[in-house]
Design a protein around this motif. Structure first.
Motif, short mmCIF file in Angstrom:
data_model
loop_
_atom_site.label_atom_id
_atom_site.label_comp_id
_atom_site.label_asym_id
_atom_site.label_seq_id
_atom_site.Cartn_x
_atom_site.Cartn_y
_atom_site.Cartn_z
N GLY A 1 40.30 32.44 35.03
CA GLY A 1 40.74 33.69 34.42
C GLY A 1 39.75 34.84 34.44
N ALA A 2 38.69 34.73 35.26
CA ALA A 2 37.67 35.78 35.24
C ALA A 2 38.04 36.97 36.12
N LYS B 1 39.31 36.50 39.76
CA LYS B 1 39.20 36.26 41.19
C LYS B 1 40.41 36.80 41.95
N GLU C 1 46.45 26.59 42.54
CA GLU C 1 46.46 25.27 41.92
C GLU C 1 47.67 25.19 41.00
N ASN D 1 39.50 50.09 36.35
CA ASN D 1 40.78 49.48 35.99
C ASN D 1 41.70 49.34 37.20
N PHE E 1 44.57 48.43 37.31
CA PHE E 1 45.99 48.72 37.05
C PHE E 1 46.25 50.18 36.72
N1 LIG Z 1 39.83 44.70 37.93
C1 LIG Z 1 40.59 44.40 36.86
N2 LIG Z 1 41.14 45.39 36.12
C2 LIG Z 1 41.90 45.12 35.05
N3 LIG Z 1 42.18 43.89 34.63
C3 LIG Z 1 41.68 42.85 35.30
C4 LIG Z 1 40.86 43.06 36.46
N4 LIG Z 1 40.49 41.85 36.92
C5 LIG Z 1 41.06 40.93 36.11
N5 LIG Z 1 41.77 41.52 35.13
C6 LIG Z 1 42.50 40.82 34.06
O1 LIG Z 1 42.12 39.46 34.01
C7 LIG Z 1 43.26 38.60 34.18
C8 LIG Z 1 42.90 37.35 34.95
O2 LIG Z 1 42.54 37.69 36.27
P1 LIG Z 1 42.83 36.74 37.51
O3 LIG Z 1 44.17 36.17 37.46
O4 LIG Z 1 42.45 37.51 38.71
O5 LIG Z 1 41.75 35.61 37.24
P2 LIG Z 1 41.42 34.35 38.18
O6 LIG Z 1 39.94 34.25 38.18
O7 LIG Z 1 42.09 34.47 39.47
O8 LIG Z 1 42.05 33.18 37.33
P3 LIG Z 1 42.41 31.69 37.78
O9 LIG Z 1 41.14 30.92 37.59
O10 LIG Z 1 43.45 31.32 36.78
O11 LIG Z 1 42.89 31.73 39.16
C9 LIG Z 1 44.27 39.50 34.87
O12 LIG Z 1 45.57 39.09 34.61
C10 LIG Z 1 43.98 40.85 34.29
O13 LIG Z 1 44.60 41.03 33.05
#
Ligand SMILES: Nc1ncnc2c1ncn2[C@@H]1O[C@H](COP(=O)(O)OP(=O)(O)OP(=O)(O)O)[C@@H](O)[C@H]1O
Ligand SMILES: [Mg+2]
Length: 610
Positions: free
Chosen positions: A265-266, A268, A291, A533, A535
């Motif tokens: 959730g960071a 990626k 996954e 941001n 979004f």
């Molecule tokens: N650049 C960004 N701008 C705004 N919000 C963001 C940004 N990056 C991440 N987020 C927020 O963080 C949430 C999690 O990001 P993301 O799904 O990319 O994580 P992940 O590392 O791919 O997670 P996972 O380990 O579950 O695959 C997004 O749904 C969003 O709300």
């Protein structure tokens, strides 16, 4: 790569494609089944041959030969397959079909188009389905660029097709073919109809085959072999991303490789998608290894709706999507990154810049781990096979900015691999092996994500080894003092880290006034430059000139503030300057130049009053 190796490489390629097929046709029997890995006996096969397994003819690939036993990884679910069923060798290597029609496609790991699979299989997973990578019925308008009588060889561009609106797909002579054009004409063709005929009789250079040779718009390339190029070029041009933290502090070069490790959730996936949308590559190859069942589904639903910011047309027009959903067999996931990078190399050879995203390579490594454990191989660290780091290195080595074999147009393959270390622990094998072979490291940080600092790139642990080699480009294309600003930004942020430790111990009031100003500058850099941001319709993309002007304005404040302090102003008054926070308006405003010019003027006036 010197041109001297060309003929040899060409021969090998064709050996794989033709002679081989004639020599190896031995059928065998299934001996043992262990999930995605099966063993056949009595099969006449070579390493990496594609075989058909069982009555349902599931597709598999030879991954080990032990005497009479051939070990095969199967790209489809092997449930219900029994010992004794037939195994047949196709004599071909695992290959992708390349030609017009790749763009806008969504494939599984072995390049079967998902929409076609869905139609044939419905919601069931039917097995043994054959679906070519390209649409064999569709006709494309081929425009010949060469003439009868001209001599051409592998990689040369024969003609072109407008594959999607505005995108020119260049039709190349397959590697290893050479000769005089006997026949070529513009017109509407399917990818299997000859668009050109070569006469290879005269020069004896046709790889030993004399006579006539047809060239179609479709080619088959083996996926496990890296494509050779004429010449490798230094990574002196950045892959611009429109993301301030990447483009400024931790740039990636075209032809380079970057790793994005990050805990659950960071950010990626958001980062990878931002790159897919905004980076200045001509072609995007996106390999998703989700996954969670729904993660890939989100990508599959979202991508077709994304708009290419440059053309205002669908982003899919310059994208190839490879999707591994959680219900697909692990072997297909193992193959998917090779399918992706081979497609990337194909467009590179046309003279395009290609960016490939793999999200997440940890899922790929886990597929390797599962297959390896089925093979009962001696496990390495954390159960991963001992060859994990070699595989990762070989994969990332397929990046590069090159002059391809045929054309003189340069092309590049850049790879950005996400890594999801369990528990966010970067010392685990996949992250570590990836770090050794990628030169840009974008470390995502769970704490920053929790604080809603996005993109949650940790500016203290991330790095780019391309910074120096790219500096001249930035000096020429943005501003001569670009690098100075970057270094200044980095040193303020590093100083902040030290100061914050002191503040934790003794409180901020005891900090000297000059240091309090440093903290303020660092805050502005973090909030205005590093945070972005994804979004917000304007903030989602930031051009270099805007990043530059924002940095300049922040340092304008910093310089004026230091001078004011030296002239006896109180830090409280300096921090009370209101114009500095309006720099933030530039992030979200269309007319950033006007906004920042206004801020500077206001700032000057405010400081004058102090
Ligand atoms: N650049 C960004 N701008 C705004 N919000 C963001 C940004 N990056 C991440 N987020 C927020 O963080 C949430 C999690 O990001 P993301 O799904 O990319 O994580 P992940 O590392 O791919 O997670 P996972 O380990 O579950 O695959 C997004 O749904 C969003 O709300
Ligand atoms: Mg993700």
């Amino acid at each position: 790569m010197s041109t001297k190796t060309e003929p040899k490489e060409a021969m090998e390629y064709h050996a794989g494609q033709h002679h081989h097929a004639e020599q190896h046709h031995g059928a065998g029997r299934l001996f043992r089944i262990a999930g995605p890995v099966v063993v056949a006996v009595g099969l006449d096969a070579r390493m990496f041959d594609v075989v058909r397994v069982g009555k349902e003819r599931l597709m598999g690939e030879v991954i080990q030969i032990n005497g009479d036993k051939t070990v095969i990884q199967v790209y489809e679910d092997t449930t219900g397959i029994k010992p004794g069923e037939p195994v047949e060798n196709t004599g071909e290597q695992l290959s992708v079909e390349l030609g017009p029609g790749l763009l806008t496609s969504i494939y599984d790991g072995i390049q079967r188009p998902l929409p076609v699979l869905e139609k044939q299989m419905g919601s069931f997973i039917k097995r043994g389905v054959d679906a070519p990578g390209l649409d064999h019925a569709r006709k494309w308008q081929f425009k010949a660029l060469r003439k009868k009588g001209e001599h051409v060889k592998g990689g040369d561009i024969l003609g072109e097709v407008e594959e999607t609106p505005g995108f020119i797909h260049r039709i190349m002579v397959p590697q290893g073919m050479e000769g005089k054009i006997k026949d070529i004409s513009s017109g509407a063709y399917t990818v299997l109809q000859p668009v050109c005929t070569l006469d290879t009789a005269h020069d004896g250079s046709g790889g030993g085959r004399e006579g006539k040779m047809d060239i179609t718009m479709a080619q088959r390339w083996p996926v496990r072999l890296a494509r050779k190029a004429k010449k490798k070029l230094a990574p002196t041009i950045p892959l611009l991303t429109g993301q301030r933290v990447f483009d400024s502090l931790f740039p990636l070069a075209k032809g380079g490789a970057a790793a994005i490790p990050g805990p659950f959730g960071a950010g990626k996936t958001v980062s990878q998608q931002q790159l897919a949308k905004w980076c200045d590559a001509d072609i995007i190859v996106y390999v998703g290894c989700g996954e969670r069942g729904n993660e890939m589904t989100e990508v599959l639903v979202e991508f077709p709706h994304l708009e290419d910011p440059k053309t205002k047309k669908p982003l899919m027009n310059r994208t190839v999507l490879i999707a591994n959903t959680s219900n697909m067999p692990v072997a297909a996931r193992e193959a998917s990154v090779y399918t992706g990078v081979t497609i990337a190399e194909y467009f590179r050879d046309m003279g395009y810049s290609v960016a490939m995203m793999a999200d997440s390579t940890s899922r790929w490594a886990e597929a390797m781990r599962e297959i390896s454990s089925r093979l009962e191989e001696m496990p390495g660290e954390e159960g991963y096979p001992a060859y994990l780091s070699t595989r990762l290195a070989e994969f990332y080595e397929r990046t590069g900015r090159v002059i391809p074999l045929g054309t003189e147009k340069e092309g590049s393959v850049t790879i950005i691999g996400a890594v999801s270390p369990p528990g966010g622990d970067f010392s685990e094998p996949v992250t570590q092996s990836t770090l050794r072979v990628t030169k840009t490291f974008w470390a995502l940080d769970a704490k920053l994500a929790q604080r809603r600092h996005f993109p949650s790139i940790n500016w203290l642990t991330s790095y780019s080894l391309y910074l120096d080699i790219l500096t001249p480009w930035y000096a020429q294309n943005v501003a001569s003092d670009w690098r100075q600003l970057i270094d200044r930004m980095m040193s303020v942020l590093q100083e902040e880290e030290k100061l914050l430790e002191i503040v934790q111990l003794v409180g901020s009031d005891s900090l000297p006034e000059k240091e309090q100003l440093t903290l303020e500058t660092a805050r502005m850099l973090r909030e205005f430059i590093l945070q972005q941001n994804a979004f917000h319709e304007i903030d989602t993309y930031c051009e270099l000139k805007k990043t530059y002007k924002m940095m300049k304005t922040i340092f304008h404040f910093s310089t004026l503030a230091t001078a004011a302090l030296e002239h006896g102003s109180r830090v409280k008054d300096i921090l009370g300057i209101t114009s500095k926070d309006k720099i933030s308006d530039a992030k979200f405003g269309r007319e950033y130049e006007k906004i920042l010019d206004g801020v500077q003027k206001e700032m000057d006036a405010e400081f004058n009053k102090l």
